[in-house]
Design an enzyme around this catalytic site. Structure first.
Site, PDB file in Angstrom:
ATOM      1  N   LYS A  84       6.681   2.661  18.317  1.00 22.08           N
ATOM      2  CA  LYS A  84       6.672   4.090  17.991  1.00 22.08           C
ATOM      3  C   LYS A  84       7.173   4.919  19.177  1.00 22.08           C
ATOM      4  O   LYS A  84       7.885   5.910  19.004  1.00 22.08           O
ATOM      5  CB  LYS A  84       5.254   4.506  17.590  1.00 22.08           C
ATOM      6  CG  LYS A  84       4.786   3.785  16.323  1.00 22.08           C
ATOM      7  CD  LYS A  84       3.279   3.873  16.152  1.00 22.08           C
ATOM      8  CE  LYS A  84       2.822   3.190  14.871  1.00 22.08           C
ATOM      9  NZ  LYS A  84       1.339   3.072  14.802  1.00 22.08           N
ATOM     10  N   THR A 143       0.820  -1.216   0.000  1.00 24.43           N
ATOM     11  CA  THR A 143       0.000   0.000   0.000  1.00 24.43           C
ATOM     12  C   THR A 143       0.851   1.261   0.000  1.00 24.43           C
ATOM     13  O   THR A 143       0.664   2.156  -0.828  1.00 24.43           O
ATOM     14  CB  THR A 143      -0.896   0.004   1.259  1.00 24.43           C
ATOM     15  OG1 THR A 143      -1.589  -1.236   1.289  1.00 24.43           O
ATOM     16  CG2 THR A 143      -1.895   1.129   1.208  1.00 24.43           C
ATOM     17  N   VAL A 144       1.793   1.340   0.935  1.00 23.05           N
ATOM     18  CA  VAL A 144       2.585   2.564   1.072  1.00 23.05           C
ATOM     19  C   VAL A 144       3.506   2.772  -0.125  1.00 23.05           C
ATOM     20  O   VAL A 144       3.594   3.877  -0.680  1.00 23.05           O
ATOM     21  CB  VAL A 144       3.380   2.555   2.398  1.00 23.05           C
ATOM     22  CG1 VAL A 144       4.336   3.732   2.461  1.00 23.05           C
ATOM     23  CG2 VAL A 144       2.415   2.574   3.579  1.00 23.05           C
ATOM     24  N   ASP A 147       2.551  -2.423  18.910  1.00 24.28           N
ATOM     25  CA  ASP A 147       2.785  -1.420  17.859  1.00 24.28           C
ATOM     26  C   ASP A 147       3.072  -0.027  18.445  1.00 24.28           C
ATOM     27  O   ASP A 147       4.085   0.594  18.089  1.00 24.28           O
ATOM     28  CB  ASP A 147       1.566  -1.405  16.909  1.00 24.28           C
ATOM     29  CG  ASP A 147       1.641  -0.281  15.915  1.00 24.28           C
ATOM     30  OD1 ASP A 147       2.484  -0.346  15.008  1.00 24.28           O
ATOM     31  OD2 ASP A 147       0.859   0.686  16.050  1.00 24.28           O
ATOM     32  N   ARG A 192       8.656  -8.487  -3.967  1.00 21.87           N
ATOM     33  CA  ARG A 192       8.940  -9.878  -3.608  1.00 21.87           C
ATOM     34  C   ARG A 192       8.791 -10.796  -4.814  1.00 21.87           C
ATOM     35  O   ARG A 192       9.495 -11.772  -4.952  1.00 21.87           O
ATOM     36  CB  ARG A 192       8.006 -10.331  -2.481  1.00 21.87           C
ATOM     37  CG  ARG A 192       8.730 -10.363  -1.149  1.00 21.87           C
ATOM     38  CD  ARG A 192       7.859 -10.907  -0.079  1.00 21.87           C
ATOM     39  NE  ARG A 192       6.619 -10.134  -0.005  1.00 21.87           N
ATOM     40  CZ  ARG A 192       5.859 -10.051   1.077  1.00 21.87           C
ATOM     41  NH1 ARG A 192       6.212 -10.679   2.168  1.00 21.87           N
ATOM     42  NH2 ARG A 192       4.759  -9.343   1.073  1.00 21.87           N
ATOM     43  N   GLY A 222       1.976   8.015  11.522  1.00 25.40           N
ATOM     44  CA  GLY A 222       1.582   8.149  10.113  1.00 25.40           C
ATOM     45  C   GLY A 222       1.724   9.542   9.558  1.00 25.40           C
ATOM     46  O   GLY A 222       2.828  10.086   9.460  1.00 25.40           O
ATOM     47  N   LYS A 279       8.433   0.949  11.260  1.00 27.18           N
ATOM     48  CA  LYS A 279       8.550   1.243  12.700  1.00 27.18           C
ATOM     49  C   LYS A 279       9.217   0.116  13.477  1.00 27.18           C
ATOM     50  O   LYS A 279       9.977   0.368  14.413  1.00 27.18           O
ATOM     51  CB  LYS A 279       7.164   1.540  13.280  1.00 27.18           C
ATOM     52  CG  LYS A 279       6.170   0.425  13.057  1.00 27.18           C
ATOM     53  CD  LYS A 279       4.766   0.947  12.809  1.00 27.18           C
ATOM     54  CE  LYS A 279       3.865  -0.196  12.403  1.00 27.18           C
ATOM     55  NZ  LYS A 279       2.529   0.189  12.013  1.00 27.18           N
ATOM     56  N   GLY A 305      -2.497   4.764   6.654  1.00 30.47           N
ATOM     57  CA  GLY A 305      -3.143   4.946   5.364  1.00 30.47           C
ATOM     58  C   GLY A 305      -2.128   5.170   4.263  1.00 30.47           C
ATOM     59  O   GLY A 305      -1.037   5.675   4.478  1.00 30.47           O
TER      60      GLY A 305
END
Lengths: 327, 327
Positions: A204, A13-14, A200, A45, A133, A104, A302
């Site tokens: 961060k 996505t990113v 998570d 990949r 983000g 991260k 996102g």
């Protein structure tokens, strides 16, 4: 016009968000940044996977091909997990290539090491996207740290767990039902352990600690508690007295330089800077000596928020580099 | 070590804050910025006024004395009103001196002119402190504008009027009583017209418009309404249905490049990014195309928040300048 060559590592996505913005804004960047940004290589990949509108010659599954690109100026890294991402970036730095990362897990562990190495090789490291983000907490903190001390940081650093706690309070959902809703909306991972366990936000928080204090607490000393034990009954009782559960990641330094950090649910009142942060947003409150408390709020994840701040990191490098030649 | 000479124009609360921070942090800045910052001149209205701990030789009531300082690198301007501040800064730019200002009235009117002139003379302009005090909205927006478009800005840009509306809601005070409380706390001016009329947030909004869109709407086209007509009864009725009055300064650009701006009380619900901003804080919500909505919250005024961001502006100039010689 100078052409600068960039590579993208990881094309989920990113990575795709970065590609799309660089393509859509190519003419814009010629005007604003004074360079023509060309995506020269994309590390994936599986090269044989069908991808629309991507020149197959750009794709490779071998990092050596990326490092072999002549005059590569930056790699945008959006891979999941600490390896092979760390090794790839380590190699890039040795080749004099700037790095921008959204990773991260990797940066919590290896960020300080990479930054030291980058200083030695005179390349730059961008990592705004690793934490909160699209919320520019890294650049804001770098800037205020030039004059202020940051003494205490509190953050809502996982949008999924904040969404769940919000749904429990406002919709009367159980934890399980709210988690299902978060998954249906694409917020939570298929395996949401990292989101709700505090794992998570812990990563961060370690990145913020390294920036604010130059070091991290020993990881095993940090208490990390998830939100899965919070019951709907508890949330309702808190709401009745005007309080809210928030999943807060917190780190502070005392006068002797000792750092204390924890991640866990906290029951907070209206006076708390994170009281009002509802839904899938992230927020970070920074207590500083001169400015007081600053709070930044925005989307914590996102495709485009994350990709956008990564390109901002690179734009910042270009602006500082151009200062070298134009004045 | 390079000694850099700086001057302070205006020695009220903010000017003194700058002086104190530069003095207290002098050794710190040697380490972090690589320069020894020396206050070489302070422009005051009355040199004969008794001032503790200030070397009388630093003081002058004549701008010519400031401009005559050899090798002056920057002036920090914290004067009230557009003149003589604008003329002073115009002269400084012509002498090749960088400028950092906290003067919103002056910068709303002359900011674009000063920035154009500064570009011509190759000097830099810092104006973070003009808008939302310690909240770094200018730098944040400059940064995100490199990649994003900002389409819509909404701000609570006057802490006094927000404090008054908050007190009316939470304490059931009348407008007059809440205003008195704000004055007693030192938030409001002795003549609080600028605070409650919308005149002060209007100036800040024009500064944000110039940055986001490169231009301002025609001032006479902007509707500016104060909060003095809001009754306690209205605030209570709104509160009963979960809504809040906020004094919002708002500017947006449409697809054809037309800018619309207004300042006035708005009745907003929980979903609004400024709903939760209580008390004397300022806040700005930026709607952007890639990141989404970012909200920044913090102290909008005060000696040290304002002085701190002015020194951050200068630190940023030094960092960018040092890039010129070290790489």
């Amino acid at each position: 016009m100078t052409v600068v060559k960039v590579a993208i590592l990881g094309f989920g996505t990113v990575g795709q968000g970065i590609y799309n913005i660089l393509k859509d804004k190519r003419e814009h960047f010629k005007t604003t940044l004074g360079v023509d940004i060309e995506v020269a290589k994309i590390l994936v990949r599986n090269c044989s996977k069908q991808r629309d509108k991507i020149d197959a010659a750009l794709l490779t599954d071998n990092m050596e091909d990326v490092l072999a690109v002549g005059g590569l100026d930056v790699v945008f890294e959006a891979i999941v997990g600490d390896e092979p991402a760390y090794s790839y970036l380590d190699q890039a730095i040795e080749k004099g290539i700037n790095i921008v990362t959204a990773n991260k897990v990797m940066f919590a562990k290896f960020g300080l090491t990479l930054q030291q190495k980058a200083a030695k090789y005179n390349v730059r490291v961008g990592y705004e996207a690793t934490t909160a983000g699209g919320v520019p907490v890294i650049k804001t903190m770098e800037n205020i740290l030039r004059v202020n001390d940051v003494q205490h940081i509190q953050g809502i650093l996982n949008g999924t767990s904040n969404y769940i706690l919000t749904q429990m309070r406002t919709e009367g959902m159980s934890f399980e039902k709210a988690l299902k809703a978060a998954q249906d909306l694409g917020y939570a991972e298929a395996n949401p352990f990292d989101d709700v366990s505090g794992h998570d936000p812990f990563n961060k928080l370690m990145i913020l600690s390294a920036l604010a204090f130059g070091k991290q607490p020993r990881w095993s000393d940090v208490e990390v508690v998830g939100i899965s034990e919070i019951t709907l009954q508890q949330v309702k009782e808190a709401d009745a007295i005007g309080k809210r559960y928030r999943h807060i990641a917190e780190v502070a330094i005392d006068e002797t330089g000792v750092i204390r950090a924890k991640v866990g649910p906290e029951l907070i009142g209206q006076e708390h800077p994170l009281y009002a942060i509802d839904g899938v947003n992230n927020a970070v409150a920074l207590d500083t000596n001169f400015i007081g408390t600053l709070t930044l709020v925005g989307p914590g994840a996102g495709m485009y928020p994350t990709a956008s701040v990564m390109i901002e990191d690179y734009a910042d490098m270009l602006v500082k580099k151009s200062a070298l030649v134009t004045v």
